[in-house]
Write an enzyme that holds these catalytic residues in place. Structure first.
Site, PDB file in Angstrom:
ATOM      1  N   ASP A   1      55.475 -19.846 -19.072  1.00  0.00           N
ATOM      2  CA  ASP A   1      55.947 -21.155 -19.371  1.00  0.00           C
ATOM      3  C   ASP A   1      55.255 -22.098 -20.392  1.00  0.00           C
ATOM      4  O   ASP A   1      55.001 -23.319 -20.501  1.00  0.00           O
ATOM      5  CB  ASP A   1      55.808 -22.219 -17.859  1.00  0.00           C
ATOM      6  CG  ASP A   1      54.340 -21.956 -17.533  1.00  0.00           C
ATOM      7  OD1 ASP A   1      53.435 -21.746 -18.157  1.00  0.00           O
ATOM      8  OD2 ASP A   1      54.186 -22.124 -16.047  1.00  0.00           O
TER       9      ASP A   1
ATOM     10  N   ARG B   1      47.017 -30.179 -18.779  1.00  0.00           N
ATOM     11  CA  ARG B   1      47.265 -31.503 -19.451  1.00  0.00           C
ATOM     12  C   ARG B   1      47.310 -32.862 -18.706  1.00  0.00           C
ATOM     13  O   ARG B   1      47.096 -33.716 -18.979  1.00  0.00           O
ATOM     14  CB  ARG B   1      48.523 -31.223 -20.425  1.00  0.00           C
ATOM     15  CG  ARG B   1      48.084 -30.847 -21.929  1.00  0.00           C
ATOM     16  CD  ARG B   1      49.618 -30.834 -22.365  1.00  0.00           C
ATOM     17  NE  ARG B   1      49.448 -30.974 -23.884  1.00  0.00           N
ATOM     18  CZ  ARG B   1      48.766 -29.991 -24.686  1.00  0.00           C
ATOM     19  NH1 ARG B   1      48.374 -28.851 -24.154  1.00  0.00           N
ATOM     20  NH2 ARG B   1      48.443 -30.076 -25.932  1.00  0.00           N
TER      21      ARG B   1
ATOM     22  N   HIS C   1      41.978 -27.535 -16.463  1.00  0.00           N
ATOM     23  CA  HIS C   1      42.205 -27.622 -17.779  1.00  0.00           C
ATOM     24  C   HIS C   1      43.670 -28.255 -17.933  1.00  0.00           C
ATOM     25  O   HIS C   1      44.061 -28.722 -18.934  1.00  0.00           O
ATOM     26  CB  HIS C   1      42.154 -26.286 -18.611  1.00  0.00           C
ATOM     27  CG  HIS C   1      43.501 -25.450 -18.185  1.00  0.00           C
ATOM     28  ND1 HIS C   1      44.821 -25.549 -18.663  1.00  0.00           N
ATOM     29  CD2 HIS C   1      43.671 -24.588 -17.273  1.00  0.00           C
ATOM     30  CE1 HIS C   1      45.727 -24.701 -18.116  1.00  0.00           C
ATOM     31  NE2 HIS C   1      44.904 -24.089 -16.994  1.00  0.00           N
TER      32      HIS C   1
ATOM     33  N   HIS D   1      37.126 -24.812 -20.131  1.00  0.00           N
ATOM     34  CA  HIS D   1      38.124 -24.691 -21.017  1.00  0.00           C
ATOM     35  C   HIS D   1      37.564 -25.485 -22.480  1.00  0.00           C
ATOM     36  O   HIS D   1      36.908 -26.184 -22.253  1.00  0.00           O
ATOM     37  CB  HIS D   1      39.322 -25.373 -20.444  1.00  0.00           C
ATOM     38  CG  HIS D   1      40.647 -25.120 -21.335  1.00  0.00           C
ATOM     39  ND1 HIS D   1      40.612 -25.477 -22.471  1.00  0.00           N
ATOM     40  CD2 HIS D   1      41.690 -24.356 -21.074  1.00  0.00           C
ATOM     41  CE1 HIS D   1      41.965 -25.357 -23.046  1.00  0.00           C
ATOM     42  NE2 HIS D   1      42.509 -24.441 -22.222  1.00  0.00           N
TER      43      HIS D   1
ATOM     44  N   GLU E   1      57.797 -13.040 -15.822  1.00  0.00           N
ATOM     45  CA  GLU E   1      57.351 -14.213 -14.656  1.00  0.00           C
ATOM     46  C   GLU E   1      58.410 -15.278 -14.706  1.00  0.00           C
ATOM     47  O   GLU E   1      57.924 -16.406 -15.090  1.00  0.00           O
ATOM     48  CB  GLU E   1      56.061 -14.737 -15.208  1.00  0.00           C
ATOM     49  CG  GLU E   1      55.378 -15.395 -13.777  1.00  0.00           C
ATOM     50  CD  GLU E   1      54.004 -16.086 -14.389  1.00  0.00           C
ATOM     51  OE1 GLU E   1      53.150 -15.195 -14.254  1.00  0.00           O
ATOM     52  OE2 GLU E   1      53.603 -17.277 -14.564  1.00  0.00           O
TER      53      GLU E   1
HETATM   54  C1  UD1 Z   1      47.917 -24.067 -22.862  1.00  0.00           C
HETATM   55  C2  UD1 Z   1      49.370 -24.117 -22.235  1.00  0.00           C
HETATM   56  C3  UD1 Z   1      49.266 -24.230 -20.638  1.00  0.00           C
HETATM   57  C4  UD1 Z   1      48.415 -22.929 -20.075  1.00  0.00           C
HETATM   58  C5  UD1 Z   1      46.851 -22.974 -20.684  1.00  0.00           C
HETATM   59  C6  UD1 Z   1      46.118 -21.812 -20.438  1.00  0.00           C
HETATM   60  C7  UD1 Z   1      50.858 -25.377 -23.327  1.00  0.00           C
HETATM   61  C8  UD1 Z   1      51.679 -26.477 -23.513  1.00  0.00           C
HETATM   62  N1  UD1 Z   1      50.007 -25.196 -22.433  1.00  0.00           N
HETATM   63  O1  UD1 Z   1      46.992 -25.342 -22.121  1.00  0.00           O
HETATM   64  O2  UD1 Z   1      50.420 -23.955 -20.052  1.00  0.00           O
HETATM   65  O3  UD1 Z   1      48.213 -23.238 -18.899  1.00  0.00           O
HETATM   66  O4  UD1 Z   1      47.122 -22.878 -22.024  1.00  0.00           O
HETATM   67  O5  UD1 Z   1      44.659 -21.876 -20.625  1.00  0.00           O
HETATM   68  O6  UD1 Z   1      51.469 -24.450 -23.802  1.00  0.00           O
HETATM   69  N2  UD1 Z   1      40.952 -24.686 -27.487  1.00  0.00           N
HETATM   70  C9  UD1 Z   1      40.001 -23.742 -28.308  1.00  0.00           C
HETATM   71  N3  UD1 Z   1      40.100 -22.235 -28.275  1.00  0.00           N
HETATM   72  C10 UD1 Z   1      40.904 -21.772 -27.268  1.00  0.00           C
HETATM   73  C11 UD1 Z   1      41.912 -22.439 -26.826  1.00  0.00           C
HETATM   74  C12 UD1 Z   1      42.004 -23.805 -26.857  1.00  0.00           C
HETATM   75  O7  UD1 Z   1      39.210 -24.444 -28.906  1.00  0.00           O
HETATM   76  O8  UD1 Z   1      40.599 -20.613 -27.350  1.00  0.00           O
HETATM   77  C13 UD1 Z   1      40.912 -25.811 -27.625  1.00  0.00           C
HETATM   78  C14 UD1 Z   1      41.671 -26.294 -28.795  1.00  0.00           C
HETATM   79  O9  UD1 Z   1      41.021 -27.634 -29.470  1.00  0.00           O
HETATM   80  C15 UD1 Z   1      43.105 -26.962 -28.517  1.00  0.00           C
HETATM   81  C16 UD1 Z   1      42.762 -27.508 -27.109  1.00  0.00           C
HETATM   82  O10 UD1 Z   1      41.985 -26.459 -26.511  1.00  0.00           O
HETATM   83  O11 UD1 Z   1      43.562 -27.896 -29.181  1.00  0.00           O
HETATM   84  C17 UD1 Z   1      43.839 -27.260 -26.036  1.00  0.00           C
HETATM   85  O12 UD1 Z   1      44.701 -25.842 -26.032  1.00  0.00           O
HETATM   86  P1  UD1 Z   1      46.304 -26.025 -25.753  1.00  0.00           P
HETATM   87  O13 UD1 Z   1      46.704 -24.759 -25.818  1.00  0.00           O
HETATM   88  O14 UD1 Z   1      47.173 -27.039 -26.480  1.00  0.00           O
HETATM   89  O15 UD1 Z   1      46.383 -26.475 -24.288  1.00  0.00           O
HETATM   90  P2  UD1 Z   1      45.800 -25.862 -23.114  1.00  0.00           P
HETATM   91  O16 UD1 Z   1      45.462 -26.900 -22.123  1.00  0.00           O
HETATM   92  O17 UD1 Z   1      44.719 -24.818 -23.263  1.00  0.00           O
HETATM   93  N1  UDP Z   2      40.298 -16.764 -16.720  1.00  0.00           N
HETATM   94  C1  UDP Z   2      39.209 -15.733 -17.579  1.00  0.00           C
HETATM   95  N2  UDP Z   2      38.360 -16.373 -17.783  1.00  0.00           N
HETATM   96  C2  UDP Z   2      37.712 -17.593 -17.554  1.00  0.00           C
HETATM   97  C3  UDP Z   2      38.696 -18.456 -16.627  1.00  0.00           C
HETATM   98  C4  UDP Z   2      39.735 -17.882 -16.150  1.00  0.00           C
HETATM   99  O1  UDP Z   2      39.567 -14.781 -18.015  1.00  0.00           O
HETATM  100  O2  UDP Z   2      36.889 -18.233 -17.863  1.00  0.00           O
HETATM  101  C5  UDP Z   2      41.480 -16.118 -16.176  1.00  0.00           C
HETATM  102  C6  UDP Z   2      42.049 -16.046 -14.745  1.00  0.00           C
HETATM  103  O3  UDP Z   2      41.365 -14.879 -14.304  1.00  0.00           O
HETATM  104  C7  UDP Z   2      43.480 -16.145 -14.961  1.00  0.00           C
HETATM  105  C8  UDP Z   2      43.718 -16.792 -16.078  1.00  0.00           C
HETATM  106  O4  UDP Z   2      42.615 -16.786 -16.888  1.00  0.00           O
HETATM  107  O5  UDP Z   2      44.056 -14.903 -15.318  1.00  0.00           O
HETATM  108  C9  UDP Z   2      44.268 -18.211 -15.910  1.00  0.00           C
HETATM  109  O6  UDP Z   2      44.356 -19.132 -17.229  1.00  0.00           O
HETATM  110  P1  UDP Z   2      44.307 -20.575 -17.078  1.00  0.00           P
HETATM  111  O7  UDP Z   2      43.516 -21.124 -16.068  1.00  0.00           O
HETATM  112  O8  UDP Z   2      43.572 -20.904 -18.842  1.00  0.00           O
HETATM  113  O9  UDP Z   2      45.941 -20.673 -17.422  1.00  0.00           O
HETATM  114  P2  UDP Z   2      47.081 -20.842 -16.375  1.00  0.00           P
HETATM  115  O10 UDP Z   2      46.900 -19.627 -15.509  1.00  0.00           O
HETATM  116  O11 UDP Z   2      46.717 -22.066 -15.582  1.00  0.00           O
HETATM  117  O12 UDP Z   2      48.129 -20.959 -17.159  1.00  0.00           O
END
Ligand code: UD1
Ligand code: UDP
Length: 366
Positions: free
Chosen positions: A96, A207, A205, A238, A118
């Site tokens: 998603d 949004r 984390h 995060h 999924e």
């Molecule tokens: C995204 C997904 C969410 C998922 C989550 C898993 C969307 C809209 N959101 O949310 O569904 O649960 O990933 O973690 O698709 N950033 C870094 N390095 C990284 C990753 C993120 O610096 O490796 C920072 C960046 O500043 C980025 C911010 O995190 O702009 C947010 O990342 P983003 O992918 O937009 O949203 P997530 O909250 O990670």
């Molecule tokens: N996870 C990881 N390292 C971390 C925290 C979480 O590998 O420091 C893994 C966790 O076991 C799970 C996945 O990341 O498999 C979940 O990711 P996240 O919470 O970012 O996204 P969501 O599942 O909410 O989309």
């Protein structure tokens, strides 16, 4: 040769799609290319390194403080180029995220079939989680194959009128991943640090929780750590700056709380396995914890993963400080409740989801 393209961009998608990529590659009967969007960077690269998957395409879309407009448009345009160059027969997307949504939209525009891994998770509240509930419903509209992790997910898709012949219940590929990571003899500097204490592992984390809800969550965690001297907390933060700022402010400066960089899935899964319980707003954690028998207090009002509630492992605690704090207290003080929530019952299959998906695709396309 049949050409498959597997697309993902964030940490959880990577953890759940790498087992599938490896399964197809092991069989070697179809050409499999991997396109990462780079919606995440460091957290994505950690997973790729762990599973030894090298992408064929990298759209490198991540920007600091990226908006949904940024991600959607950059992935959509980036995918256009990849689809035109490679011309896949089938494209796999996962779950998603906005990566998955925009990639499926690009496939729709190019009229290339989509396989959705999924599929069928629903809250039916379009803003919770945001924007994931919209993304997953929209992907279902574009998909030809729906790989549902459970019967409930299948039922959700049937309710929306999806053709029963296009829905397959496979279990969740996260269990495939867990089978390769969790080791009973695991030890690390973090598990040594937590030795003799009750370890609480935190992830946060979402949004829709940024801002005040997250501050309330962090205040509750701080109170718990202050009130229970035998508790230690580890929070692999995060990288989102909006999350980190609040975490440092509200959880920093307590010797029993460690704010650390994200762990790779190997270390994180094993840390979970050492935890007393987990506090999280994550989706994936809600799937992994029942398999390990680790109670999770889910900091959301609603979940698309009721299987874990039914298994007794999850409790929804929302984002109210007092409610979260009391739920933590209860789990720390009420031994019977803790034992009830700690029984391992895995509703997500036996770790053969990738195999089942590959069997179905080979049967149809070879
Ligand atoms: C995204 C997904 C969410 C998922 C989550 C898993 C969307 C809209 N959101 O949310 O569904 O649960 O990933 O973690 O698709 N950033 C870094 N390095 C990284 C990753 C993120 O610096 O490796 C920072 C960046 O500043 C980025 C911010 O995190 O702009 C947010 O990342 P983003 O992918 O937009 O949203 P997530 O909250 O990670
Ligand atoms: N996870 C990881 N390292 C971390 C925290 C979480 O590998 O420091 C893994 C966790 O076991 C799970 C996945 O990341 O498999 C979940 O990711 P996240 O919470 O970012 O996204 P969501 O599942 O909410 O989309």
């Amino acid at each position: 040769m049949v050409k498959l393209l597997v697309v993902f961009g964030t940490r959880p998608e990577a953890i759940k799609m790498c087992p599938l990529v490896r399964e197809f590659r092991r069989r070697g009967r179809m050409e499999v290319r991997v396109c990462v969007t780079g919606q995440h960077r460091e957290m994505l690269d950690q997973v790729l390194a762990l599973f030894g998957v090298t992408p064929d395409y990298d759209l490198k879309v991540m920007q600091e403080d990226q908006t949904l407009f940024d991600i959607t448009s950059r992935v959509l345009y980036g995918m256009k180029g990849v689809l035109e160059e490679y011309g896949p027969d089938l494209v796999f997307v996962h779950g998603d995220t906005t990566t998955a949504f925009a990639a499926s939209l690009a496939c729709l525009y190019e009229q290339i079939p989509v396989a959705h891994v999924e599929a069928g998770l629903r809250t039916r509240d379009i803003y919770t989680p945001f924007p994931e509930e919209y993304n997953r419903q929209a992907i279902s509209l574009a998909a030809k194959y729906h790989f549902a992790p459970t019967q409930l997910a299948r039922y959700n898709l049937r309710l929306e009128g999806r053709d029963p012949e296009s829905i397959y219940v496979t279990g969740n590929t996260v269990i495939d991943a867990l089978k390769t990571t969790v080791r009973e003899d695991y030890k690390s500097e973090l598990t040594e640090w937590a030795k003799g204490s009750r370890l609480i592992v935190v992830t946060a984390h979402r949004r829709e929780n940024l801002g005040e809800p997250m501050r309330r969550m962090f205040r509750a965690i701080r109170r718990m750590a202050d009130d229970f001297p035998d508790v230690k907390v580890i929070y692999p933060m995060h990288p989102n700056p909006a999350v980190r700022q609040e975490a440092y402010e509200l959880l920093g400066g307590n010797g029993r709380i460690r704010l650390i960089e994200p762990l790779d899935a190997f270390d994180f899964h094993n840390l979970m396995n050492h935890a007393y319980f987990i506090l999280s707003d994550s989706g994936g954690v809600q799937e992994e914890a029942p398999a390990m028998g680790k109670p999770v207090l889910v900091m959301r009002d609603i979940t698309e993963r009721p299987e874990g509630l039914e298994a007794g492992t999850l409790q929804l605690v929302g984002t109210d400080e007092e409610i979260i704090y009391r739920a933590c207290r209860r789990l720390l003080e009420d031994k019977d409740r803790y034992e009830r929530m700690s029984r391992a019952r895995n509703p997500y299959g036996s770790g053969t989801a990738s195999k089942k998906i590959a069997d179905i695709i080979e049967r149809d396309l070879l």
